[in-house]
Write an enzyme that holds these catalytic residues in place. Structure first.
Site, short mmCIF file in Angstrom:
data_model
loop_
_atom_site.label_atom_id
_atom_site.label_comp_id
_atom_site.label_asym_id
_atom_site.label_seq_id
_atom_site.Cartn_x
_atom_site.Cartn_y
_atom_site.Cartn_z
N LYS A 177 0.85 -1.18 0.00
CA LYS A 177 0.00 0.00 0.00
C LYS A 177 0.89 1.24 0.00
O LYS A 177 1.51 1.58 1.00
CB LYS A 177 -0.94 0.06 1.20
CG LYS A 177 -2.06 1.06 0.91
CD LYS A 177 -2.67 1.73 2.10
CE LYS A 177 -1.88 2.81 2.72
NZ LYS A 177 -1.68 4.02 1.90
N GLY A 230 7.40 4.96 8.45
CA GLY A 230 6.62 6.20 8.52
C GLY A 230 6.80 6.84 9.87
O GLY A 230 7.81 6.62 10.55
N SER A 231 5.81 7.61 10.27
CA SER A 231 5.94 8.37 11.52
C SER A 231 5.74 7.45 12.73
O SER A 231 5.10 6.41 12.66
CB SER A 231 4.89 9.48 11.54
OG SER A 231 3.60 8.92 11.53
N GLU A 233 3.99 8.12 15.28
CA GLU A 233 2.58 8.16 15.66
C GLU A 233 1.79 7.06 14.92
O GLU A 233 1.02 6.31 15.52
CB GLU A 233 2.07 9.54 15.25
CG GLU A 233 0.79 9.96 15.85
CD GLU A 233 0.31 11.25 15.17
OE1 GLU A 233 1.12 11.97 14.55
OE2 GLU A 233 -0.90 11.49 15.26
N GLY A 235 3.13 4.47 13.50
CA GLY A 235 3.74 3.19 13.92
C GLY A 235 3.04 2.62 15.15
O GLY A 235 2.78 1.42 15.23
N GLU A 252 10.13 0.99 10.92
CA GLU A 252 11.20 1.99 10.80
C GLU A 252 10.52 3.34 10.88
O GLU A 252 9.79 3.74 9.98
CB GLU A 252 11.96 1.81 9.48
CG GLU A 252 13.39 2.31 9.60
CD GLU A 252 13.66 3.57 8.82
OE1 GLU A 252 13.18 4.65 9.27
OE2 GLU A 252 14.32 3.49 7.78
N CYS A 286 14.00 10.08 7.07
CA CYS A 286 14.02 9.67 8.49
C CYS A 286 15.43 9.77 9.06
O CYS A 286 15.62 10.08 10.21
CB CYS A 286 13.56 8.23 8.68
SG CYS A 286 12.33 7.68 7.54
N GLU A 384 10.42 15.38 15.41
CA GLU A 384 10.81 15.28 14.00
C GLU A 384 9.98 16.27 13.18
O GLU A 384 8.76 16.24 13.23
CB GLU A 384 10.58 13.86 13.50
CG GLU A 384 11.09 13.66 12.09
CD GLU A 384 10.87 12.24 11.58
OE1 GLU A 384 9.73 11.75 11.66
OE2 GLU A 384 11.84 11.64 11.09
P1 ADP Z 1 2.68 11.03 7.25
O1 ADP Z 1 1.80 11.29 8.46
O2 ADP Z 1 3.98 11.68 7.38
O3 ADP Z 1 2.01 11.22 5.94
P2 ADP Z 1 2.42 8.28 7.95
O4 ADP Z 1 3.47 7.67 8.78
O5 ADP Z 1 1.12 8.60 8.61
O6 ADP Z 1 3.06 9.52 7.28
O7 ADP Z 1 2.07 7.40 6.68
C1 ADP Z 1 2.88 6.45 6.10
C2 ADP Z 1 2.02 5.36 5.54
O8 ADP Z 1 1.20 4.82 6.57
C3 ADP Z 1 1.06 5.78 4.43
O9 ADP Z 1 1.04 4.75 3.45
C4 ADP Z 1 -0.27 5.86 5.14
O10 ADP Z 1 -1.37 5.64 4.29
C5 ADP Z 1 -0.16 4.73 6.14
N1 ADP Z 1 -1.03 4.85 7.31
C6 ADP Z 1 -1.39 5.96 7.97
N2 ADP Z 1 -2.21 5.66 9.00
C7 ADP Z 1 -2.38 4.32 9.02
C8 ADP Z 1 -3.10 3.39 9.84
N3 ADP Z 1 -3.83 3.78 10.88
N4 ADP Z 1 -3.03 2.07 9.54
C9 ADP Z 1 -2.28 1.64 8.51
N5 ADP Z 1 -1.60 2.46 7.68
C10 ADP Z 1 -1.62 3.79 7.94
#
Ligand code: ADP
Length: 480
Positions: A177, A230-231, A233, A235, A252, A286, A384
């Site tokens: 995804k 990703g972030s 939060e 994670g 990560e 990151c 960050e």
């Molecule tokens: P940002 O907030 O910097 O855009 P995220 O860490 O939220 O980055 O997003 C990275 C990925 O995680 C994206 O593919 C996003 O669609 C996905 N994502 C965001 N929230 C969720 C969630 N609750 N469950 C699964 N995937 C998520």
């Protein structure tokens, strides 16, 4: 391939499919704010179809291939990516905003990652365990099954491949995804994977929002492992979702990484590296250096040289190949601006930048920004920001440098510039990060494991340890 020819459907079981709801969402060019394409807004039903296709493929043709045959397919994929490199890089630049030169580098990295894992596919072996003359005991390394890969927008295909290639080498099947901001190269990858001849269902892509498609994928009972970059939060949310069905995770997450310069450092190299470490990919990395720790004796000289270089950086749309492109989205621009306000309210000194450039009327551009006189517990020192913003600190002693470097919630990377081997190795031992770089930044390669400690996550990607994320050990014992 023209933009209008890019597939804008989910890739499920070898077929291009609209979302079952028929809903779509827009992906935007961050340099122009114009719509590039509309892609499926997938929900749990689309995710279910993709996971079932991956499940079927895992128990079908894919498991019957020998590891060498899997490796050969991956090698063909690496060659195909290299042959489409220019087109893929343009697509990445349009969707993400990064300078074309950086996107081309990303695709060299993508090729190299796939090559490495192609070679590794038939070298993953178990152990024999000595239990005496009465028992033969050995281990088999088995692929997990269907794996979910949820990736961010800063290196859309680079980070996707960093886990997808490893999972495929291990014999898993994949549902990817991509981030909602940057779905296009993942879809193009699906068409290349199809062209190369991977069996249907081995690799699937669903586009959609994190809370909908992402969450459904993590929760799906047939998914046997989740990799997320990703972030922190997000994670945390993903870890909670995966806990419901006890799935193993690789996370990560963010970083607040310190580049530490001692009085005996090669200053020219340190300044040069800091430019890339802080501002590469517009600071949206990151493992970027978002904190500079400078010894008081070289502070002024470093800052004079650094600020001069920074003020010469060219900000331009990625297709014009400047030094910095735009930030990826309006949200990220607003987030950066908010941190500038926070930093000023906290009393840090804004030395350069802090605003949008005046010469670009459209697009999410933001000037490279330097905050000095930052104290360790300000929010801009701890959180960050994920933008071309750096916080500068001074220090007097090794103990002070180490303490400042470590007193953040994150622990991804750190770099130390010194000519003193004792000092370099002391820091290598005592820095609380997954990677430590000495006299360089972004060192290492596809062979070297990377990942975080503390709030930067767990699990290692790249190298052979990375592939083991996608394998489980089965023990077989035979009584003679
Ligand atoms: P940002 O907030 O910097 O855009 P995220 O860490 O939220 O980055 O997003 C990275 C990925 O995680 C994206 O593919 C996003 O669609 C996905 N994502 C965001 N929230 C969720 C969630 N609750 N469950 C699964 N995937 C998520």
């Amino acid at each position: 391939m023209k933009l209008t020819e890019i597939p804008v459907a989910n890739f499920i079981g070898g077929l291009w499919q609209a979302s079952l709801s028929r809903e779509t969402f827009e992906t935007v060019d961050p340099a122009t704010e114009e719509i590039l394409a509309k892609v499926p807004r997938s929900d749990s039903r689309d995710v279910d179809a993709a996971v079932k296709a991956a499940h079927l493929a895992f128990y079908g043709e894919w498991r019957e291939l020998t590891p060498a045959e899997r490796g050969r397919l991956l090698y063909r994929l690496a060659q195909a990516i290299q042959s489409y490199r220019a087109e893929l890089a343009e697509l990445e630049t349009l969707d993400n905003g990064k300078p074309l030169r950086e996107a081309l580098d990303d695709f060299d990295g993508v090729t190299r990652t796939i090559e490495y894992n192609a070679g590794a596919a038939d070298k993953l072996q178990g152990d024999t365990i000595p239990l005496g003359m009465e028992v033969i005991d050995f281990t088999i390394l088995e692929p997990l099954g269907v794996t979910a890969h949820i990736v961010p927008w800063n290196f859309p295909l680079g980070i996707a491949i960093r886990s997808v290639a490893l999972a495929l080498a291990a014999g898993c099947t994949v549902v990817l995804k991509p981030a909602e901001e940057t779905p296009l190269t993942a879809l193009r990858l699906a068409s290349i994977i199809q062209e190369v001849g991977f069996p249907n269902g081995v690799f699937n892509v669903v586009t959609g929002f994190g809370e909908e498609a992402g969450a459904a994928l993590v929760r799906h009972p047939l998914v046997r492992g989740v990799t997320f970059t990703g972030s922190a939060e997000t994670g945390r949310k993903i870890m909670a979702q995966a806990a419901e069905s006890l799935k193993p995770l690789v996370l990560e997450l963010g970083g607040k990484n310190a580049l530490i310069v001692f009085e005996d450092a090669n200053l020219e190299r340190a300044v040069n590296d800091a430019m890339e470490a802080v501002f590469g990919n517009c600071g949206q990395v990151c493992s970027a250096a978002s904190r500079l720790l400078l010894h008081t004796s070289i502070y002024s000289e470093f800052m004079d040289r650094f600020c001069e270089r920074v003020s010469q950086l060219k900000i331009a749309p990625g297709m014009e190949n400047g030094d910095l492109g735009p930030l990826v989205s309006k949200e990220q621009l607003e987030r950066a601006m908010n941190y500038i306000r926070i930093g000023q309210e906290e009393g840090a000194k804004l030395v350069l930048g802090g605003t949008r450039p005046t010469h670009l009327k459209r697009g999410y551009f933001f000037l490279p920004t330097i905050f000095a006189e930052v104290s360790p517990f300000m929010r801009i020192a701890q959180e960050e920001i994920f933008a071309p913003v750096v916080a500068v600190f001074s220090f007097e002693t090794e103990v002070e440098a180490l303490q400042k470097a470590n007193e953040v919630p994150y622990g991804l990377t750190a770099g130390v510039y010194t000519q003193d081997i004792r000092r370099a190795l002391t820091f290598a031992q005592r820095l609380e990060t997954g990677s430590v770089w000495i006299n360089g930044w972004y060192l290492g390669g596809v062979q070297a494991p990377t990942g975080g400690v503390k709030a930067s996550g767990f699990g290692r990607e790249r190298g052979l340890p990375g592939i083991h994320n996608y394998l489980q050990i089965k023990n077989v014992a035979i009584k003679l």
